[in-house]
Scaffold this motif. Structure first.
Motif, PDB file in Angstrom:
ATOM      1  N   ASN A  70       7.996 -10.865  10.357  1.00  0.00           N
ATOM      2  CA  ASN A  70       8.352  -9.464  10.185  1.00  0.00           C
ATOM      3  C   ASN A  70       8.570  -8.803  11.547  1.00  0.00           C
ATOM      4  O   ASN A  70       7.886  -9.132  12.524  1.00  0.00           O
ATOM      5  N   ALA A 118       3.480  -9.108   7.122  1.00  0.00           N
ATOM      6  CA  ALA A 118       4.173  -7.823   7.111  1.00  0.00           C
ATOM      7  C   ALA A 118       3.611  -6.891   8.167  1.00  0.00           C
ATOM      8  O   ALA A 118       2.435  -6.967   8.532  1.00  0.00           O
ATOM      9  N   GLU A 120       4.121  -2.524   9.326  1.00  0.00           N
ATOM     10  CA  GLU A 120       4.797  -1.238   9.144  1.00  0.00           C
ATOM     11  C   GLU A 120       4.203  -0.220  10.099  1.00  0.00           C
ATOM     12  O   GLU A 120       2.982  -0.096  10.220  1.00  0.00           O
ATOM     13  N   ARG A 204       4.491  -7.696   1.388  1.00  0.00           N
ATOM     14  CA  ARG A 204       4.680  -6.568   2.292  1.00  0.00           C
ATOM     15  C   ARG A 204       3.614  -5.490   2.086  1.00  0.00           C
ATOM     16  O   ARG A 204       2.929  -5.467   1.069  1.00  0.00           O
ATOM     17  N   CYS A 205       3.508  -4.585   3.059  1.00  0.00           N
ATOM     18  CA  CYS A 205       2.560  -3.478   2.988  1.00  0.00           C
ATOM     19  C   CYS A 205       3.224  -2.219   3.540  1.00  0.00           C
ATOM     20  O   CYS A 205       4.163  -2.310   4.347  1.00  0.00           O
ATOM     21  N   HIS A 206       2.717  -1.051   3.141  1.00  0.00           N
ATOM     22  CA  HIS A 206       3.365   0.202   3.518  1.00  0.00           C
ATOM     23  C   HIS A 206       2.348   1.339   3.644  1.00  0.00           C
ATOM     24  O   HIS A 206       1.270   1.292   3.047  1.00  0.00           O
ATOM     25  N   SER A 220      -0.225  -2.337  -0.890  1.00  0.00           N
ATOM     26  CA  SER A 220       0.340  -3.681  -0.801  1.00  0.00           C
ATOM     27  C   SER A 220       0.422  -4.290  -2.186  1.00  0.00           C
ATOM     28  O   SER A 220      -0.392  -3.984  -3.067  1.00  0.00           O
ATOM     29  N   ARG A 251       5.524  -8.948  -4.724  1.00  0.00           N
ATOM     30  CA  ARG A 251       5.835  -9.149  -3.301  1.00  0.00           C
ATOM     31  C   ARG A 251       6.002  -7.832  -2.553  1.00  0.00           C
ATOM     32  O   ARG A 251       5.604  -7.705  -1.408  1.00  0.00           O
ATOM     33  N   ASP A 252       6.612  -6.852  -3.228  1.00  0.00           N
ATOM     34  CA  ASP A 252       6.864  -5.589  -2.534  1.00  0.00           C
ATOM     35  C   ASP A 252       6.798  -4.442  -3.522  1.00  0.00           C
ATOM     36  O   ASP A 252       6.950  -4.619  -4.743  1.00  0.00           O
ATOM     37  N   CYS A 253       6.559  -3.256  -2.989  1.00  0.00           N
ATOM     38  CA  CYS A 253       6.436  -2.063  -3.810  1.00  0.00           C
ATOM     39  C   CYS A 253       6.904  -0.857  -3.006  1.00  0.00           C
ATOM     40  O   CYS A 253       7.014  -0.918  -1.782  1.00  0.00           O
TER      41      CYS A 253
END
Length: 287
Positions: A70, A118, A120, A204-206, A220, A251-253
């Protein structure tokens, strides 16, 4: 929508092939804030910056000793700083203005026992988060890095997260170890978030949206088929969102920027949607 052109990350401006052979998998791509460059993290540890107008790579460095999973710019309004996370367990901070004169990172963050899946940035020039195969999500301060010559030596755990699983007793032991004040001080991370499982793919994470939550939370997906949400002030998991009737890996959100709605996609091809109350997240913890 109109297809314009392919962008070749395999050759430099003079047409000569770049190190690492003619083919490399691209695991992560980000567009610079002014849209003039595209940043890519590749297999084998390469980082490449491509000039969109010229259509070729202008910066090519061997940034890591393993795959770069990433990359992300620190702030979308500036092209100067970016982060890279790798299977060599390191996160590196790079200053584009220095590349060429030196190919050393501006700083290094070491604190994960397994590869990074990941990254961010909070885009406030201070905080960022990382997700890892060591089954933790960590909060970092960009200003608290190690120099490339002074990276702390910490142990690593090697396993193939696509097919293998860590023993649950080991995971609990690792979580306790990561909370040790001496290790936190040595590695300089701020918070450790646990409870999700990072297996099978680059989960992924956010950060939660600034407009509606002031980025109070991080979230996540997980191999358990749930979305996990943590409070960055306490490091505690405040909720787990579970799809009804589905348990495929998420996997992602994506959290809606202004509404209390969150979407997630799983590996069975389903998109899931939840709505929730923000106040509830600050008053409860996950079961």
């Amino acid at each position: 929508m109109r297809y314009i052109q392919p962008l070749d990350f395999s050759a430099s401006g003079d047409g000569q092939p770049l190190f690492g052979g003619g083919w490399s998998a691209i695991f992560s791509v980000k567009i610079a804030g002014d849209s003039t460059h595209v940043l890519a993290g590749l297999s084998g540890g390469s980082l490449r910056l491509l000039n969109v107008e010229r259509g070729h790579v202008t910066t090519n460095i061997r940034g890591h000793t393993n795959d770069v999973n990433n990359v992300t710019f620190v702030n979308r309004t500036s092209n100067s700083l970016f982060l890279s996370g790798s299977d060599d367990r390191l996160i590196k901070l790079w200053d584009v203005r220095l590349l060429g004169s030196t190919n050393k990172p501006a700083g290094v963050f070491a604190g994960h026992y397994c590869g990074i899946t990941a990254l961010e940035s909070r885009e406030d020039d201070v905080y960022f988060i990382s997700n890892s195969k060591d089954q933790t999500l960590k909060l970092w301060d960009l200003r608290m890095f190690h120099t490339p010559e002074n990276v702390p030596r910490i142990r690593g755990i090697n396993f193939d997260y696509r097919f293998q699983r860590l023993d649950e007793a080991l995971i609990r032991s690792l979580h306790n170890e990561f909370e040790d004040p001496d290790l936190k001080n040595k590695c300089k991370y701020l918070q450790v978030m646990t409870g999700h499982r990072v297996y099978g793919t680059l989960i992924r994470c956010h950060f939660s949206p600034k407009e509606s939550t002031d980025q109070r939370f991080v979230y996540s997906g997980g191999a358990d088929g749930r979305v996990h949400v943590w409070d960055i002030l306490t490091g505690e998991e405040v909720t787990r969102l579970s799809p009804e009737g589905h348990h495929a890996l998420i996997r992602d959100c994506a959290w809606h920027p202004s509404s209390p709605v969150l979407f997630a996609g799983d590996l069975e091809g389903m998109i899931h949607r939840w709505s929730f109350n923000y106040n509830h997240l600050t008053q409860t913890q996950a079961d």
